[in-house]
Design a protein around this motif. Sequence first.
Motif, PDB file in Angstrom:
ATOM      1  N   HIS A 268      32.753  -6.940 -12.405  1.00 57.54           N
ATOM      2  CA  HIS A 268      33.951  -6.191 -12.771  1.00 57.54           C
ATOM      3  C   HIS A 268      34.613  -5.521 -11.583  1.00 57.54           C
ATOM      4  N   ILE A 269      33.899  -5.357 -10.480  1.00 60.27           N
ATOM      5  CA  ILE A 269      34.516  -4.691  -9.328  1.00 60.27           C
ATOM      6  C   ILE A 269      35.646  -5.528  -8.743  1.00 60.27           C
ATOM      7  N   ALA A 270      35.609  -6.851  -8.949  1.00 59.04           N
ATOM      8  CA  ALA A 270      36.608  -7.739  -8.351  1.00 59.04           C
ATOM      9  C   ALA A 270      37.726  -8.104  -9.310  1.00 59.04           C
ATOM     10  N   TRP A 271      37.487  -7.965 -10.636  1.00 63.09           N
ATOM     11  CA  TRP A 271      38.479  -8.347 -11.635  1.00 63.09           C
ATOM     12  C   TRP A 271      38.050  -7.785 -12.976  1.00 63.09           C
ATOM     13  N   ASP A 272      38.924  -7.884 -13.958  1.00 63.23           N
ATOM     14  CA  ASP A 272      38.577  -7.501 -15.326  1.00 63.23           C
ATOM     15  C   ASP A 272      38.145  -8.754 -16.068  1.00 63.23           C
ATOM     16  N   VAL A 273      36.845  -8.916 -16.187  1.00 64.49           N
ATOM     17  CA  VAL A 273      36.272 -10.122 -16.777  1.00 64.49           C
ATOM     18  C   VAL A 273      36.839 -10.331 -18.194  1.00 64.49           C
ATOM     19  N   GLY A 274      37.362 -11.524 -18.443  1.00 62.63           N
ATOM     20  CA  GLY A 274      37.873 -11.878 -19.769  1.00 62.63           C
ATOM     21  C   GLY A 274      39.269 -11.396 -20.088  1.00 62.63           C
ATOM     22  N   ALA A 275      39.819 -10.529 -19.246  1.00 62.15           N
ATOM     23  CA  ALA A 275      41.112  -9.911 -19.580  1.00 62.15           C
ATOM     24  C   ALA A 275      42.262 -10.909 -19.541  1.00 62.15           C
ATOM     25  N   ALA A 276      42.240 -11.857 -18.609  1.00 61.29           N
ATOM     26  CA  ALA A 276      43.342 -12.817 -18.508  1.00 61.29           C
ATOM     27  C   ALA A 276      43.443 -13.667 -19.766  1.00 61.29           C
TER      28      ALA A 276
ATOM     29  N   PRO B  98      29.295   3.109 -25.114  1.00 58.89           N
ATOM     30  CA  PRO B  98      29.174   2.745 -26.528  1.00 58.89           C
ATOM     31  C   PRO B  98      30.398   2.054 -27.120  1.00 58.89           C
ATOM     32  N   TRP B  99      31.550   2.148 -26.447  1.00 57.93           N
ATOM     33  CA  TRP B  99      32.798   1.721 -27.068  1.00 57.93           C
ATOM     34  C   TRP B  99      32.936   0.198 -27.077  1.00 57.93           C
ATOM     35  N   LEU B 100      33.568  -0.324 -28.104  1.00 60.42           N
ATOM     36  CA  LEU B 100      34.000  -1.715 -28.113  1.00 60.42           C
ATOM     37  C   LEU B 100      35.370  -1.836 -27.458  1.00 60.42           C
ATOM     38  N   VAL B 101      36.200  -0.846 -27.712  1.00 61.34           N
ATOM     39  CA  VAL B 101      37.586  -0.822 -27.236  1.00 61.34           C
ATOM     40  C   VAL B 101      37.891   0.579 -26.732  1.00 61.34           C
ATOM     41  N   GLY B 102      38.703   0.664 -25.690  1.00 61.73           N
ATOM     42  CA  GLY B 102      39.242   1.941 -25.249  1.00 61.73           C
ATOM     43  C   GLY B 102      40.759   1.884 -25.307  1.00 61.73           C
ATOM     44  N   ILE B 103      41.371   2.928 -25.826  1.00 62.75           N
ATOM     45  CA  ILE B 103      42.831   3.027 -25.868  1.00 62.75           C
ATOM     46  C   ILE B 103      43.232   4.136 -24.908  1.00 62.75           C
ATOM     47  N   LEU B 104      44.015   3.758 -23.900  1.00 60.55           N
ATOM     48  CA  LEU B 104      44.418   4.699 -22.858  1.00 60.55           C
ATOM     49  C   LEU B 104      45.914   4.958 -22.968  1.00 60.55           C
ATOM     50  N   TYR B 105      46.290   6.211 -22.759  1.00 61.88           N
ATOM     51  CA  TYR B 105      47.698   6.593 -22.813  1.00 61.88           C
ATOM     52  C   TYR B 105      47.871   7.898 -22.052  1.00 61.88           C
ATOM     53  N   SER B 106      49.096   8.178 -21.679  1.00 65.61           N
ATOM     54  CA  SER B 106      49.415   9.396 -20.937  1.00 65.61           C
ATOM     55  C   SER B 106      49.883  10.499 -21.878  1.00 65.61           C
TER      56      SER B 106
ATOM     57  N   VAL C  23      45.119  -1.169 -23.351  1.00 65.38           N
ATOM     58  CA  VAL C  23      43.971  -1.543 -24.170  1.00 65.38           C
ATOM     59  C   VAL C  23      42.854  -2.042 -23.262  1.00 65.38           C
ATOM     60  N   GLU C  24      41.700  -1.406 -23.362  1.00 64.25           N
ATOM     61  CA  GLU C  24      40.493  -1.831 -22.650  1.00 64.25           C
ATOM     62  C   GLU C  24      39.518  -2.407 -23.668  1.00 64.25           C
ATOM     63  N   VAL C  25      39.024  -3.631 -23.435  1.00 64.27           N
ATOM     64  CA  VAL C  25      38.012  -4.228 -24.303  1.00 64.27           C
ATOM     65  C   VAL C  25      36.739  -4.421 -23.483  1.00 64.27           C
ATOM     66  N   ARG C  26      35.598  -4.100 -24.058  1.00 62.02           N
ATOM     67  CA  ARG C  26      34.331  -4.257 -23.344  1.00 62.02           C
ATOM     68  C   ARG C  26      34.119  -5.730 -22.998  1.00 62.02           C
ATOM     69  N   ASN C  27      33.813  -5.988 -21.735  1.00 66.34           N
ATOM     70  CA  ASN C  27      33.935  -7.374 -21.266  1.00 66.34           C
ATOM     71  C   ASN C  27      32.897  -8.345 -21.817  1.00 66.34           C
ATOM     72  N   ASP C  28      31.782  -7.841 -22.337  1.00 69.90           N
ATOM     73  CA  ASP C  28      30.823  -8.775 -22.930  1.00 69.90           C
ATOM     74  C   ASP C  28      31.335  -9.353 -24.243  1.00 69.90           C
ATOM     75  N   LEU C  29      32.373  -8.745 -24.814  1.00 70.29           N
ATOM     76  CA  LEU C  29      32.956  -9.222 -26.070  1.00 70.29           C
ATOM     77  C   LEU C  29      33.996 -10.318 -25.853  1.00 70.29           C
TER      78      LEU C  29
END
Length: 254
Positions: free
Chosen positions: A55-63, A163-171, A221-227
């Motif tokens: 994950h340090i080099a990219w967001d695994v699965g995000a593309a 513990p999260w499956l998903v993270g929702i980020l906002y300002s 939207v952040e999704v845990r990358n093992d999913l």
Amino acid sequence: MNAHDSNPIDAPPFTIEGEDRPSRWLVTCDHATNRVPPWVNGADLGIAAQDMARHIAWDVGAAGLASALARRLNAPMIRSDFSRLVIDPNRGEDDPTLLMRLYDGTVIPANRRADAAERERRLDRLYRPYHRELARLAAAHPARAICAVHSFTPQLKGRPPRPWLVGILYSHRDERLGPAMVRACRAQGWITGDNEPYSGHLEGDSIDTHALSHGRPNVLVEVRNDLIRDAEGQEQWAGRLAAVLESVLAESGA
């Protein structure tokens, strides 16, 4: 679509899909790949292949998730095509973490030696063309809303499991979509982080630059990358998230 890059020998620093799709949504993926261009230290940052796969080099699965989500939303999608370790497109140009020298316990040798001229070269050939295209796509719809897609690792080195499956980020500067997205995701039974595992406000980041500064509704939207490591998981989560995003945007009145 290829970049309008000033150097024709460069591979495109971004990829666009579905530019003509009519949705209000624009899906973005800042950390889509772990590619290092050949002109950056011979395409080698000096770290092991297993670290470049982390994950340090990219967001695994995000593309894959971003692409599938954009299709479901009938929306355009833009993703970067260079590793966040080369230069991080989700940071402002003056951010000290724009060019990381140490990340989650891994030293980045090619970045430790990078001087101001090298930093500027990476900005000019990768970072700025990506952001020019993102800005153009964001402005192409008069009522644009932006969904930034990221993924997070289940556990950082030496830290407890997340513990999260998903993270929702906002300002705090724009809460039209974020809190409602958290509630909607939790209503689906998903363990959902509210501005976790990261804060949703970072001066100069992509959402700040392309959404907050223009008054555009937005959510990250952040999704845990093992999913979402494979196409099946990416399609599954794209379907789940598309339904929630559409309903939250419609109900927000934004």
